[in-house]
Design an enzyme around this catalytic site. Structure first.
Site, PDB file in Angstrom:
ATOM      1  N   LYS A 113       0.820  -1.209   0.000  1.00 56.20           N
ATOM      2  CA  LYS A 113       0.000   0.000   0.000  1.00 56.20           C
ATOM      3  C   LYS A 113       0.862   1.271   0.000  1.00 56.20           C
ATOM      4  O   LYS A 113       0.427   2.311  -0.463  1.00 56.20           O
ATOM      5  CB  LYS A 113      -0.968  -0.012   1.168  1.00 56.20           C
ATOM      6  CG  LYS A 113      -2.030  -1.105   0.998  1.00 56.20           C
ATOM      7  CD  LYS A 113      -3.155  -1.007   1.998  1.00 56.20           C
ATOM      8  CE  LYS A 113      -4.272  -1.975   1.667  1.00 56.20           C
ATOM      9  NZ  LYS A 113      -3.904  -3.402   1.848  1.00 56.20           N
TER      10      LYS A 113
HETATM   11  C1  LIG Z   1      -4.505  -4.458   1.198  1.00 54.69           C
HETATM   12  C2  LIG Z   1      -3.744  -5.730   1.074  1.00 54.69           C
HETATM   13  C3  LIG Z   1      -4.117  -6.743   0.157  1.00 54.69           C
HETATM   14  C4  LIG Z   1      -5.365  -6.636  -0.699  1.00 54.69           C
HETATM   15  O1  LIG Z   1      -5.260  -5.649  -1.675  1.00 54.69           O
HETATM   16  P1  LIG Z   1      -6.562  -5.139  -2.458  1.00 54.69           P
HETATM   17  O2  LIG Z   1      -6.106  -3.972  -3.225  1.00 54.69           O
HETATM   18  O3  LIG Z   1      -7.550  -4.767  -1.376  1.00 54.69           O
HETATM   19  O4  LIG Z   1      -7.064  -6.258  -3.294  1.00 54.69           O
HETATM   20  C5  LIG Z   1      -3.320  -7.857   0.047  1.00 54.69           C
HETATM   21  N1  LIG Z   1      -2.225  -8.024   0.824  1.00 54.69           N
HETATM   22  C6  LIG Z   1      -1.840  -7.087   1.721  1.00 54.69           C
HETATM   23  C7  LIG Z   1      -0.650  -7.349   2.549  1.00 54.69           C
HETATM   24  C8  LIG Z   1      -2.579  -5.914   1.883  1.00 54.69           C
HETATM   25  O5  LIG Z   1      -2.193  -4.996   2.772  1.00 54.69           O
END
Ligand SMILES: *Cc1c(COP(=O)(O)O)cnc(C)c1O
Length: 478
Positions: A113
């Site tokens: 993120k």
């Molecule tokens: C947020 C997250 C996901 C999922 O991502 P999306 O964009 O919601 O599909 C997967 N793995 C980790 C470690 C995350 O923080």
């Protein structure tokens, strides 16, 4: 480039107009009116470029209301070795023949993120400064989103962050990560309840439109178009590293929750990046896998949503999915509205018929699920064969990816978090503590700053109002 809503009622808007917005006013999600195309010559030219340069080229295809020099400056300040620990920013690590990990989790909070949120922080600060405005970002988190947002917005001019989290529910590492931020613009609010209680409080504040307008409440959740756009970049950069020749197909495997990450892959593919398969991996919360297997999209209740060892993928519905469906139905806003208003909002589901499902096939997504046992086995196998420790979410991705590897087509598994963030399950799998970046040694011992918030909307509003600092002195708060 203009942006329209998937439900068709909103005015076309420019990038800066939708940057700070959440949903479109008609309840839909913003998308560009069309996807700019990447031809072979462009990709060839980008091949020798640094990450920030590719990001700049790609973003400027979608952003025409920030002067190019300013955009370049923003992007160059975002994707640095200091923040991401490697000059390539998202290096590929080969595992076995044709299978790679794309390292997206070397940023400040050790999850992918950061890739988008770090840019969003700089874009927000820039846009607010330009307008002479301030913003109060309000959110609820069960872990990764909140910390990524706080690390992206800490110390930013004109921005306050109010982040609600459920008491005692985040991992010790995640708590230490968030609560050790001492920046005066970061407000960690701990709620005696579960994540849904936090989210309900946030929704209640957002539904008070007068309060929302008066205190300029904003969000940084995964439906934000700028976040999605920033994520498209690492698909391109991953592709350029793995493809022998420009034009050769490559597949990506994506640990998925809200369909944000994989939606960026979908956009890259729509732009003409030669992506053969987008492999969508879910954990036991298989809303999306069920859709790709059966054609039925069915939102789960809280009681049906499992708490798993890949918690950032524990979703009951996928908030970005409407963007994909809009493209599948030929960008028909009336049809999209019917599916998501009459379907999802009222009936909590919709079903595609054979013709629609044939249409879905054209978008290259294949899906699979993984269980706790699969994660443990995959973490163990990756450690034993390659000496590499992966986290539980990446394990979901790699597990499902292995069932879709095709000869001659590189498979890039997106590493969405580092193992250090989810150490309990990693220890369960391999019996040793995962490595932690040296800069985070002793994190748990740092001083902490957070405050308890009662489960009371009025208390939350009072707290925000008391700390709101409008740039223009014309608002009498409270
Ligand atoms: C947020 C997250 C996901 C999922 O991502 P999306 O964009 O919601 O599909 C997967 N793995 C980790 C470690 C995350 O923080």
């Amino acid at each position: 480039m203009k942006y329209i809503s998937t439900r068709g009622d909103a005015q076309p808007r420019s990038f800066s107009e939708i940057l700070l917005a959440g949903l479109a006013p008609d309840g839909g999600l913003y998308l560009p009116v069309s996807y700019p195309q990447l031809d072979a010559a462009t990709l060839e030219r980008w091949r020798g470029m640094r990450y920030a340069e590719v990001a700049c080229e790609l973003l400027s295809m979608y952003i025409d209301d920030i002067p190019p020099a300013d955009l370049r400056d923003l992007v160059e300040r975002t994707y640095t070795v200091e923040a991401f620990g490697d000059e390539r920013i998202t290096p590929l690590q080969p595992l076995d023949e044709g299978v790679y990990l794309e390292q997206l989790s070397n940023g400040p909070t050790l999850a992918f993120k950061d890739m988008a949120m770090q840019l969003l922080g700089n874009l927000f600060e820039y846009e607010l400064g330009r307008r002479g405005e301030t913003l109060n970002v309000l959110g609820a988190t069960s872990g990764d989103t909140g910390s990524a947002a706080e690390y992206a917005l800490r110390g930013k001019r004109g921005i306050n962050v109010f982040m609600l989290s459920p008491a005692g529910r985040m991992s010790p590492f995640q708590q230490a990560q968030m609560f050790s931020l001492l920046d005066p613009n970061i407000h960690n609010l701990v709620v005696d309840g579960v994540f849904d209680d936090c989210q309900d409080l946030v929704k209640a504040v957002s539904n008070d439109l007068a309060f929302k307008r008066r205190h300029r409440i904003g969000t940084v959740n995964s439906i934000n178009w700028a976040r999605l756009l920033a994520q498209v970049v690492y698909y391109v950069v991953g592709y350029l590293q793995a493809a022998r020749r420009v034009g050769d197909p490559v597949s990506f495997a994506v640990p998925s929750g809200n369909f944000g990450n994989i939606c960026a892959g979908h956009v890259a593919r729509m732009m003409g990046l030669p992506i053969r398969r987008l492999v969508l991996a879910t954990n036991e919360n298989n809303v999306l896998e069920e859709f790709f297997r059966t054609g039925t999209y069915r939102v789960r209740s809280g009681a049906e949503t499992h708490e798993t060892s890949s918690p950032s993928m524990d979703i009951s519905k996928a908030s970005n999915f409407e963007r994909f469906v809009y493209d599948v139905v030929g960008r028909d806003p009336a049809r999209t509205r019917e599916l998501f208003v009459a379907g999802v909002e009222r009936e909590r589901r919709f079903s595609f018929d054979e013709a629609d499902r044939a249409e879905v096939e054209r978008f290259g997504i294949v899906a699979g699920t993984s269980t706790h046992a699969d994660r443990l086995a995959t973490i163990r196998d990756t450690w034993e064969r390659f000496g590499r420790v992966i986290d539980t979410h990446t394990a979901d991705g790699l597990y499902v990816a292995r069932r879709h590897v095709e000869p001659g087509v590189p498979m890039i598994v997106l590493e969405t978090a580092l193992a250090a963030k989810f150490s309990a399950t990693v220890v369960e799998a391999i019996g040793i503590e995962p490595p932690r970046p040296p800069r985070l040694a002793g994190l748990e011992a740092l001083p902490r700053r957070f405050e308890a918030l009662p489960r009371d909307v009025e208390a939350l509003k009072r707290l925000i109002a008391a700390r709101d600092e409008p740039a223009t002195a014309d608002v009498g708060t409270r």
